[in-house]
Design a protein around this motif. Structure first.
Motif, PDB file in Angstrom:
ATOM      1  N   LEU A  62      30.013  46.266  34.470  1.00 18.67           N
ATOM      2  CA  LEU A  62      30.322  44.907  34.036  1.00 18.67           C
ATOM      3  C   LEU A  62      30.956  44.841  32.660  1.00 18.67           C
ATOM      4  O   LEU A  62      31.417  43.779  32.248  1.00 18.67           O
ATOM      5  CB  LEU A  62      29.048  44.051  34.071  1.00 18.67           C
ATOM      6  N   THR A  63      31.023  45.963  31.965  1.00 20.21           N
ATOM      7  CA  THR A  63      31.670  45.979  30.656  1.00 20.21           C
ATOM      8  C   THR A  63      33.192  46.098  30.777  1.00 20.21           C
ATOM      9  O   THR A  63      33.893  46.018  29.775  1.00 20.21           O
ATOM     10  CB  THR A  63      31.150  47.127  29.767  1.00 20.21           C
ATOM     11  N   LEU A  64      33.678  46.287  31.987  1.00 16.30           N
ATOM     12  CA  LEU A  64      35.117  46.468  32.220  1.00 16.30           C
ATOM     13  C   LEU A  64      35.773  45.267  32.896  1.00 16.30           C
ATOM     14  O   LEU A  64      36.926  45.350  33.321  1.00 16.30           O
ATOM     15  CB  LEU A  64      35.365  47.723  33.073  1.00 16.30           C
ATOM     16  N   LEU A  65      35.055  44.160  33.004  1.00 11.77           N
ATOM     17  CA  LEU A  65      35.596  42.994  33.704  1.00 11.77           C
ATOM     18  C   LEU A  65      36.885  42.482  33.065  1.00 11.77           C
ATOM     19  O   LEU A  65      37.858  42.191  33.759  1.00 11.77           O
ATOM     20  CB  LEU A  65      34.555  41.880  33.785  1.00 11.77           C
ATOM     21  N   ALA A  66      36.905  42.359  31.755  1.00 18.13           N
ATOM     22  CA  ALA A  66      38.118  41.883  31.065  1.00 18.13           C
ATOM     23  C   ALA A  66      39.225  42.927  31.166  1.00 18.13           C
ATOM     24  O   ALA A  66      40.374  42.592  31.464  1.00 18.13           O
ATOM     25  CB  ALA A  66      37.819  41.550  29.603  1.00 18.13           C
ATOM     26  N   LYS A  67      38.892  44.173  30.930  1.00 15.69           N
ATOM     27  CA  LYS A  67      39.891  45.250  30.987  1.00 15.69           C
ATOM     28  C   LYS A  67      40.563  45.292  32.362  1.00 15.69           C
ATOM     29  O   LYS A  67      41.772  45.490  32.456  1.00 15.69           O
ATOM     30  CB  LYS A  67      39.222  46.587  30.689  1.00 15.69           C
ATOM     31  N   ASN A  68      39.777  45.100  33.415  1.00 14.44           N
ATOM     32  CA  ASN A  68      40.311  45.120  34.780  1.00 14.44           C
ATOM     33  C   ASN A  68      40.983  43.811  35.187  1.00 14.44           C
ATOM     34  O   ASN A  68      41.422  43.666  36.322  1.00 14.44           O
ATOM     35  CB  ASN A  68      39.203  45.466  35.776  1.00 14.44           C
ATOM     36  N   ASN A  69      41.032  42.862  34.263  1.00 16.24           N
ATOM     37  CA  ASN A  69      41.648  41.559  34.526  1.00 16.24           C
ATOM     38  C   ASN A  69      42.697  41.262  33.446  1.00 16.24           C
ATOM     39  O   ASN A  69      42.715  40.181  32.872  1.00 16.24           O
ATOM     40  CB  ASN A  69      40.562  40.471  34.571  1.00 16.24           C
ATOM     41  N   ASP A  70      43.528  42.237  33.159  1.00 15.78           N
ATOM     42  CA  ASP A  70      44.612  42.100  32.170  1.00 15.78           C
ATOM     43  C   ASP A  70      44.122  41.646  30.801  1.00 15.78           C
ATOM     44  O   ASP A  70      44.790  40.884  30.106  1.00 15.78           O
ATOM     45  CB  ASP A  70      45.696  41.148  32.685  1.00 15.78           C
ATOM     46  N   GLY A  71      42.921  42.093  30.419  1.00 14.69           N
ATOM     47  CA  GLY A  71      42.398  41.791  29.088  1.00 14.69           C
ATOM     48  C   GLY A  71      41.737  40.427  28.954  1.00 14.69           C
ATOM     49  O   GLY A  71      41.261  40.083  27.879  1.00 14.69           O
ATOM     50  N   GLN A  72      41.690  39.659  30.014  1.00 16.01           N
ATOM     51  CA  GLN A  72      41.067  38.330  29.984  1.00 16.01           C
ATOM     52  C   GLN A  72      39.757  38.349  30.759  1.00 16.01           C
ATOM     53  O   GLN A  72      39.725  38.782  31.915  1.00 16.01           O
ATOM     54  CB  GLN A  72      42.004  37.286  30.617  1.00 16.01           C
ATOM     55  N   PHE A  73      38.701  37.878  30.135  1.00 14.34           N
ATOM     56  CA  PHE A  73      37.419  37.812  30.832  1.00 14.34           C
ATOM     57  C   PHE A  73      37.501  36.741  31.918  1.00 14.34           C
ATOM     58  O   PHE A  73      37.808  35.579  31.621  1.00 14.34           O
ATOM     59  CB  PHE A  73      36.285  37.493  29.855  1.00 14.34           C
ATOM     60  N   PRO A  74      37.239  37.086  33.174  1.00 11.24           N
ATOM     61  CA  PRO A  74      37.366  36.128  34.286  1.00 11.24           C
ATOM     62  C   PRO A  74      36.133  35.226  34.416  1.00 11.24           C
ATOM     63  O   PRO A  74      35.351  35.339  35.364  1.00 11.24           O
ATOM     64  CB  PRO A  74      37.533  37.049  35.497  1.00 11.24           C
ATOM     65  N   MET A  75      35.962  34.330  33.450  1.00 17.32           N
ATOM     66  CA  MET A  75      34.751  33.512  33.360  1.00 17.32           C
ATOM     67  C   MET A  75      34.407  32.795  34.662  1.00 17.32           C
ATOM     68  O   MET A  75      33.282  32.891  35.152  1.00 17.32           O
ATOM     69  CB  MET A  75      34.890  32.493  32.219  1.00 17.32           C
ATOM     70  N   LEU A  76      35.353  32.078  35.233  1.00 21.10           N
ATOM     71  CA  LEU A  76      35.044  31.300  36.435  1.00 21.10           C
ATOM     72  C   LEU A  76      34.673  32.207  37.601  1.00 21.10           C
ATOM     73  O   LEU A  76      33.723  31.912  38.341  1.00 21.10           O
ATOM     74  CB  LEU A  76      36.217  30.388  36.797  1.00 21.10           C
ATOM     75  N   LYS A  77      35.365  33.309  37.762  1.00 22.71           N
ATOM     76  CA  LYS A  77      35.036  34.247  38.838  1.00 22.71           C
ATOM     77  C   LYS A  77      33.624  34.810  38.650  1.00 22.71           C
ATOM     78  O   LYS A  77      32.860  34.933  39.602  1.00 22.71           O
ATOM     79  CB  LYS A  77      36.059  35.378  38.879  1.00 22.71           C
ATOM     80  N   VAL A  78      33.281  35.148  37.417  1.00 22.75           N
ATOM     81  CA  VAL A  78      31.951  35.676  37.121  1.00 22.75           C
ATOM     82  C   VAL A  78      30.884  34.636  37.430  1.00 22.75           C
ATOM     83  O   VAL A  78      29.866  34.939  38.054  1.00 22.75           O
ATOM     84  CB  VAL A  78      31.865  36.147  35.645  1.00 22.75           C
ATOM     85  N   ILE A  79      31.121  33.402  37.035  1.00 27.09           N
ATOM     86  CA  ILE A  79      30.171  32.318  37.331  1.00 27.09           C
ATOM     87  C   ILE A  79      29.983  32.188  38.831  1.00 27.09           C
ATOM     88  O   ILE A  79      28.864  32.089  39.324  1.00 27.09           O
ATOM     89  CB  ILE A  79      30.649  30.988  36.701  1.00 27.09           C
ATOM     90  N   HIS A  80      31.071  32.221  39.579  1.00 26.39           N
ATOM     91  CA  HIS A  80      30.983  32.089  41.033  1.00 26.39           C
ATOM     92  C   HIS A  80      30.247  33.265  41.668  1.00 26.39           C
ATOM     93  O   HIS A  80      29.505  33.083  42.632  1.00 26.39           O
ATOM     94  CB  HIS A  80      32.371  31.947  41.635  1.00 26.39           C
ATOM     95  N   LEU A  81      30.431  34.454  41.137  1.00 28.18           N
ATOM     96  CA  LEU A  81      29.710  35.619  41.662  1.00 28.18           C
ATOM     97  C   LEU A  81      28.216  35.501  41.412  1.00 28.18           C
ATOM     98  O   LEU A  81      27.399  35.774  42.288  1.00 28.18           O
ATOM     99  CB  LEU A  81      30.233  36.909  41.026  1.00 28.18           C
ATOM    100  N   ILE A  82      27.856  35.093  40.211  1.00 24.52           N
ATOM    101  CA  ILE A  82      26.440  35.000  39.861  1.00 24.52           C
ATOM    102  C   ILE A  82      25.750  33.903  40.668  1.00 24.52           C
ATOM    103  O   ILE A  82      24.654  34.108  41.190  1.00 24.52           O
ATOM    104  CB  ILE A  82      26.248  34.734  38.351  1.00 24.52           C
ATOM    105  N   ASP A  83      26.399  32.753  40.788  1.00 24.23           N
ATOM    106  CA  ASP A  83      25.712  31.645  41.467  1.00 24.23           C
ATOM    107  C   ASP A  83      25.833  31.688  42.984  1.00 24.23           C
ATOM    108  O   ASP A  83      25.240  30.890  43.682  1.00 24.23           O
ATOM    109  CB  ASP A  83      26.117  30.287  40.898  1.00 24.23           C
ATOM    110  N   GLY A  84      26.581  32.650  43.502  1.00 23.46           N
ATOM    111  CA  GLY A  84      26.597  32.860  44.942  1.00 23.46           C
ATOM    112  C   GLY A  84      27.715  32.179  45.701  1.00 23.46           C
ATOM    113  O   GLY A  84      27.666  32.091  46.922  1.00 23.46           O
ATOM    114  N   ARG A  85      28.743  31.705  45.016  1.00 22.20           N
ATOM    115  CA  ARG A  85      29.827  31.017  45.711  1.00 22.20           C
ATOM    116  C   ARG A  85      30.830  31.962  46.360  1.00 22.20           C
ATOM    117  O   ARG A  85      31.724  31.517  47.043  1.00 22.20           O
ATOM    118  CB  ARG A  85      30.571  30.098  44.752  1.00 22.20           C
ATOM    119  N   THR A  86      30.700  33.256  46.124  1.00 28.32           N
ATOM    120  CA  THR A  86      31.621  34.203  46.740  1.00 28.32           C
ATOM    121  C   THR A  86      30.860  35.057  47.745  1.00 28.32           C
ATOM    122  O   THR A  86      29.638  35.043  47.799  1.00 28.32           O
ATOM    123  CB  THR A  86      32.260  35.141  45.697  1.00 28.32           C
TER     124      THR A  86
END
Length: 135
Positions: A62-86
């Motif tokens: 999880l420390t590579l989320l921004a690096k694997n997303n062109d340097g931008q932390f994918p906040m909304l995607k992370v929120i959706h993963l945690i709360d179960g929307r994906t």
């Protein structure tokens, strides 16, 4: 009403406003991460938790989320993963849905949105914390 509060919170996160509140949220998020996530993702978030050896699908670093997303932390995607929307899969099945886990057990008639907002606040706190551990 709860959609408006959530939208405002996401906007504040995206614009960098309310940094003190975000810092407090990250601290709360760290505690929640240690309680609910570290067993699989490891205390450092690198996917090396105690359960990693028995998982059929490895927990991601999880420390590579921004690096694997062109340097931008994918906040909304992370929120959706945690709360179960994906439909993210782990352990041979879906990742635990923490949106429900984080809900208050005692909703109040005087505060019908409290349990939803509490859950979303906890999910966002974990997401804020994850943002702070990016490499």
């Amino acid at each position: 009403m709860h959609k408006i509060c959530f939208t405002i919170a996401v906007f504040l996160a995206a614009t960098g406003s309310s940094s003190q509140a975000m810092a407090q949220s990250a601290d709360i998020g760290h505690e929640l991460f240690m309680d609910y996530c570290a067993a699989c993702h490891g205390e450092s978030g690198k996917g090396d938790g105690d359960m990693a050896g028995i998982m059929t699908i490895p927990a991601p670093n999880l420390t590579l989320l921004a690096k694997n997303n062109d340097g931008q932390f994918p906040m909304l995607k992370v929120i959706h993963l945690i709360d179960g929307r994906t439909g993210m899969r782990a352990h041979g099945g879906p990742m635990p849905v923490f949106g429900r886990v984080f809900m208050s057990e005692e909703p109040s008639a005087a505060n019908p949105y409290g349990t939803i907002l509490e859950s979303r606040g906890r999910v966002m706190s974990v997401a804020y914390y994850l943002e702070t551990i990016q490499q």
